[in-house]
Design a protein around this motif. Structure first.
Motif, PDB file in Angstrom:
ATOM      1  N   THR A 109       0.763  -1.186   0.123  1.00  0.00           N
ATOM      2  CA  THR A 109       0.044   0.112  -0.102  1.00  0.00           C
ATOM      3  C   THR A 109       0.911   1.484   0.057  1.00  0.00           C
ATOM      4  N   ASN A 110       0.874   1.895  -1.259  1.00  0.00           N
ATOM      5  CA  ASN A 110       1.513   3.174  -1.191  1.00  0.00           C
ATOM      6  C   ASN A 110       0.584   4.196  -1.961  1.00  0.00           C
ATOM      7  N   PHE A 111      -0.638   3.827  -2.227  1.00  0.00           N
ATOM      8  CA  PHE A 111      -1.491   4.599  -3.117  1.00  0.00           C
ATOM      9  C   PHE A 111      -0.639   4.720  -4.649  1.00  0.00           C
ATOM     10  N   CYS A 112      -0.915   5.520  -5.190  1.00  0.00           N
ATOM     11  CA  CYS A 112      -0.465   5.717  -6.702  1.00  0.00           C
ATOM     12  C   CYS A 112       1.036   5.597  -7.011  1.00  0.00           C
ATOM     13  N   ASN A 113       1.656   5.497  -5.694  1.00  0.00           N
ATOM     14  CA  ASN A 113       3.129   5.128  -6.031  1.00  0.00           C
ATOM     15  C   ASN A 113       3.543   3.669  -5.833  1.00  0.00           C
ATOM     16  N   ALA A 114       2.402   3.044  -5.427  1.00  0.00           N
ATOM     17  CA  ALA A 114       2.689   1.819  -5.073  1.00  0.00           C
ATOM     18  C   ALA A 114       3.227   0.597  -5.887  1.00  0.00           C
ATOM     19  N   GLY A 115       2.671   0.886  -7.363  1.00  0.00           N
ATOM     20  CA  GLY A 115       3.100   0.048  -8.222  1.00  0.00           C
ATOM     21  C   GLY A 115       4.625   0.179  -8.611  1.00  0.00           C
ATOM     22  N   LEU A 116       5.046   1.381  -8.747  1.00  0.00           N
ATOM     23  CA  LEU A 116       6.592   1.576  -8.550  1.00  0.00           C
ATOM     24  C   LEU A 116       7.402   1.050  -7.537  1.00  0.00           C
ATOM     25  N   THR A 117       7.128   1.057  -6.343  1.00  0.00           N
ATOM     26  CA  THR A 117       7.394   0.530  -5.192  1.00  0.00           C
ATOM     27  C   THR A 117       7.519  -0.873  -5.223  1.00  0.00           C
ATOM     28  N   ALA A 118       6.435  -1.689  -5.476  1.00  0.00           N
ATOM     29  CA  ALA A 118       6.727  -2.928  -5.853  1.00  0.00           C
ATOM     30  C   ALA A 118       7.531  -3.301  -6.776  1.00  0.00           C
ATOM     31  N   ILE A 119       7.736  -2.815  -7.953  1.00  0.00           N
ATOM     32  CA  ILE A 119       8.709  -2.936  -9.097  1.00  0.00           C
ATOM     33  C   ILE A 119       9.956  -2.814  -8.662  1.00  0.00           C
ATOM     34  N   ARG A 120      10.373  -1.692  -7.802  1.00  0.00           N
ATOM     35  CA  ARG A 120      11.691  -1.780  -7.191  1.00  0.00           C
ATOM     36  C   ARG A 120      11.944  -2.829  -6.287  1.00  0.00           C
ATOM     37  N   LEU A 121      10.879  -3.342  -5.313  1.00  0.00           N
ATOM     38  CA  LEU A 121      11.410  -4.349  -4.505  1.00  0.00           C
ATOM     39  C   LEU A 121      11.575  -5.736  -5.486  1.00  0.00           C
ATOM     40  N   ALA A 122      10.800  -5.862  -6.409  1.00  0.00           N
ATOM     41  CA  ALA A 122      10.601  -7.126  -7.415  1.00  0.00           C
ATOM     42  C   ALA A 122      12.156  -7.041  -8.316  1.00  0.00           C
ATOM     43  N   ALA A 123      12.440  -5.941  -8.506  1.00  0.00           N
ATOM     44  CA  ALA A 123      13.776  -5.888  -9.253  1.00  0.00           C
ATOM     45  C   ALA A 123      14.745  -6.340  -8.273  1.00  0.00           C
ATOM     46  N   ASP A 124      15.015  -6.213  -7.187  1.00  0.00           N
ATOM     47  CA  ASP A 124      15.959  -6.619  -6.337  1.00  0.00           C
ATOM     48  C   ASP A 124      15.871  -8.138  -5.944  1.00  0.00           C
ATOM     49  N   SER A 125      14.562  -8.278  -5.851  1.00  0.00           N
ATOM     50  CA  SER A 125      14.090  -9.911  -5.479  1.00  0.00           C
ATOM     51  C   SER A 125      14.519 -10.864  -6.704  1.00  0.00           C
ATOM     52  N   VAL A 126      14.213 -10.651  -7.947  1.00  0.00           N
ATOM     53  CA  VAL A 126      14.666 -11.493  -8.918  1.00  0.00           C
ATOM     54  C   VAL A 126      15.892 -11.529  -9.404  1.00  0.00           C
ATOM     55  N   ALA A 127      16.753 -10.467  -8.980  1.00  0.00           N
ATOM     56  CA  ALA A 127      18.194 -10.398  -9.250  1.00  0.00           C
ATOM     57  C   ALA A 127      18.841 -11.441  -8.336  1.00  0.00           C
ATOM     58  N   ALA A 128      18.325 -11.414  -7.187  1.00  0.00           N
ATOM     59  CA  ALA A 128      18.741 -12.301  -6.255  1.00  0.00           C
ATOM     60  C   ALA A 128      18.479 -13.625  -6.198  1.00  0.00           C
ATOM     61  N   SER A 129      17.354 -14.096  -7.214  1.00  0.00           N
ATOM     62  CA  SER A 129      16.928 -15.197  -7.590  1.00  0.00           C
ATOM     63  C   SER A 129      16.865 -15.733  -9.059  1.00  0.00           C
ATOM     64  N   PRO A 130      18.053 -15.752  -9.793  1.00  0.00           N
ATOM     65  CA  PRO A 130      17.982 -16.125 -11.268  1.00  0.00           C
ATOM     66  C   PRO A 130      16.966 -17.050 -11.409  1.00  0.00           C
ATOM     67  N   GLY A 131      16.253 -16.926 -12.599  1.00  0.00           N
ATOM     68  CA  GLY A 131      15.398 -17.722 -13.226  1.00  0.00           C
ATOM     69  C   GLY A 131      14.079 -17.902 -12.656  1.00  0.00           C
ATOM     70  N   THR A 132      13.670 -17.141 -11.813  1.00  0.00           N
ATOM     71  CA  THR A 132      12.360 -16.903 -11.239  1.00  0.00           C
ATOM     72  C   THR A 132      11.754 -15.563 -11.827  1.00  0.00           C
ATOM     73  N   TYR A 133      10.537 -15.649 -11.736  1.00  0.00           N
ATOM     74  CA  TYR A 133       9.680 -14.223 -12.006  1.00  0.00           C
ATOM     75  C   TYR A 133       8.985 -13.529 -10.656  1.00  0.00           C
ATOM     76  N   THR A 134       9.044 -12.462 -10.695  1.00  0.00           N
ATOM     77  CA  THR A 134       7.756 -11.574  -9.817  1.00  0.00           C
ATOM     78  C   THR A 134       6.787 -11.130 -10.666  1.00  0.00           C
ATOM     79  N   LEU A 135       5.562 -11.331 -10.413  1.00  0.00           N
ATOM     80  CA  LEU A 135       4.383 -10.717 -11.050  1.00  0.00           C
ATOM     81  C   LEU A 135       3.904  -9.601 -10.236  1.00  0.00           C
TER      82      LEU A 135
END
Length: 319
Positions: A109-135
Motif C-alpha cells: 500500500t502506497n497509493f499511486c506510488n505503490a506500483g513502482l514501489t513494488a517494481i523496485r522491490l521485485a527488481a531486487d528480488s529477481v536479481a537475487a533469485s535467477p530463473g524466477t519471476y515476480t508478478l
C-alpha cells in the motif's frame, strides 16, 4: 537489479461523464473540464472489480509470454489498500485464478506510488533469485472512492480506474531497472483521508494548505537528480519522462523546471483521467504501440501518492 520482461494494461467497461458529475455536484461543467481535460474517461462498472482488471491483464501477459507458472515465486498486488473485499488478499486471489501455486502473495500500500514501489522491490528480488519471476499487479478502485456530491472534492473528480500486470525477471528484460529514488514528506500525511459514507469509503480533503504543487515540483526534481546520478546519466540523456496524469499544469511546470522538452513526455489528459498507478505504464505502452522507443533509451517514470510520497524510477529500454 532485474528488470521488466513485459507488461499489460486493462481498462474497465464503463465511463463517467463530466455532465453527470455536474448534475450531482453542482460544479459548472467548464470548471470540471478544467480538472478532467476530457469529457469522459474509463471507470469501473457496477459488476467489475479492480482485482478482476488486474487478473485479466495478468492472464493476457502470461499467455502472451508463455510463462511457466511454477517459476513465478512472488505475486505483489499494489494499490491504496482499499481492496474490493475487506480483510482479503487480492494478490492471493489473482494468483489462484492464474494457476500460480508456488508463490508468496502479498500486498503493498502506497497509493499511486505503490506500483513502482513494488517494481523496485521485485527488481531486487529477481536479481537475487535467477530463473524466477515476480508478478506485480496494479489495481485500485479510485473512482469508487470519489464523492461527486461533495464540491470540495472536485480536484479528485478526474480519478479513473485501470488494472495492470508487470512481469519481472533477472534477464530477458525489455526494460532494465537502473535505479529507483523515493521519499515521503509526512507533514502532508493527513491532508487527505478516507471516511465511511453510505457503506463505502470516500476520500475527504482536510483544511486547504498552500504549497503542495511546489512540493511536487521540488521533490520530483530532487529525486530525478538522485536517480540520474545513480545511473551515471544527465538530464540531457533522458529520452522520455512519464508521469502520473493527475495535474496537467504541474506536469508542464515540472518539465520546464527540469529542462525536458514537452515532446519527450506523454500527455493523455485529453482521453483519460488519472488512472491510478497505471498512468505511467499506459504512457509507456503508448510509446511502444507508436514505435517511438529506441534501444538504449533512458526513461524516467515519475509517480506520486497521497501521504505524500514521490518516486522517480529510471529504466533503460533493451528492445
Amino acid at each position: 537489479m532485474g528488470g521488466i520482461v513485459d507488461f499489460d494494461v486493462c481498462f474497465p467497461s464503463a465511463t463517467v461523464d463530466v455532465r453527470d458529475m455536474h448534475q450531482v455536484s453542482g460544479v459548472p461543467v467548464a470548471d470540471l473540464a478544467a480538472i478532467t481535460h476530457t469529457r469522459s474517461f474509463p471507470v469501473l462498472a457496477e459488476h467489475e472489480t479492480s482485482a478482476g482488471l488486474a487478473s485479466r491483464a495478468a492472464a493476457r501477459l502470461l499467455e502472451r509470454l508463455g510463462t511457466d507458472r511454477s517459476a513465478v515465486r512472488e505475486v505483489i498486488y499494489a494499490g491504496s489498500g482499499v481492496w474490493d473485499t475487506p480483510f482479503w488478499s487480492p494478490a492471493a486471489s489473482v494468483a489462484d485464478e492464474l494457476g500460480i501455486r508456488n508463490a508468496h502473495c502479498y500486498e503493498i500500500t502506497n497509493f499511486c506510488n505503490a506500483g513502482l514501489t513494488a517494481i523496485r522491490l521485485a527488481a531486487d528480488s529477481v536479481a537475487a533469485s535467477p530463473g524466477t519471476y515476480t508478478l506485480v499487479l496494479l489495481g485500485d478502485r479510485l473512482s469508487r472512492m470519489v464523492d461527486y456530491g461533495d464540491p470540495d472534492s472536485k480536484a479528485l473528480f478526474n480519478f479513473g480506474d485501470a488494472g495492470a500486470a508487470v512481469l519481472l525477471a533477472d534477464d530477458g528484460c525489455a526494460f532494465r531497472v537502473l535505479h529507483s529514488a523515493m521519499r515521503t514528506d509526512p507533514s502532508w500525511s493527513d491532508y487527505y483521508r478516507g471516511e465511511w459514507r453510505d457503506g463505502r469509503v470516500v476520500i475527504r480533503r482536510g483544511p486547504h494548505r498552500r504549497g503542495l504543487g511546489a512540493a511536487y515540483v521540488e521533490n520530483f526534481g530532487r529525486l530525478a537528480g538522485e536517480a540520474l546520478a545513480a545511473a551515471g546519466r544527465e538530464v540531457g540523456d533522458v529520452a522520455w519522462f512519464l508521469i502520473n496524469q493527475g495535474d496537467k499544469g504541474m506536469h508542464e511546470r515540472l518539465l520546464a523546471t527540469l529542462g525536458i522538452p514537452a515532446e519527450r513526455s506523454v500527455f493523455n489528459y485529453g482521453r483519460l483521467g488519472h488512472m491510478g498507478g497505471a498512468d505511467t505504464l499506459i504512457a509507456l505502452n503508448d510509446l511502444l504501440a507508436e514505435k517511438k522507443l529506441r534501444e538504449g533509451d533512458l526513461i524516467l517514470l515519475a509517480t506520486s501518492a497521497m501521504g505524500f510520497s514521490w518516486g522517480i524510477t529510471a529504466l533503460e529500454y533493451s528492445g
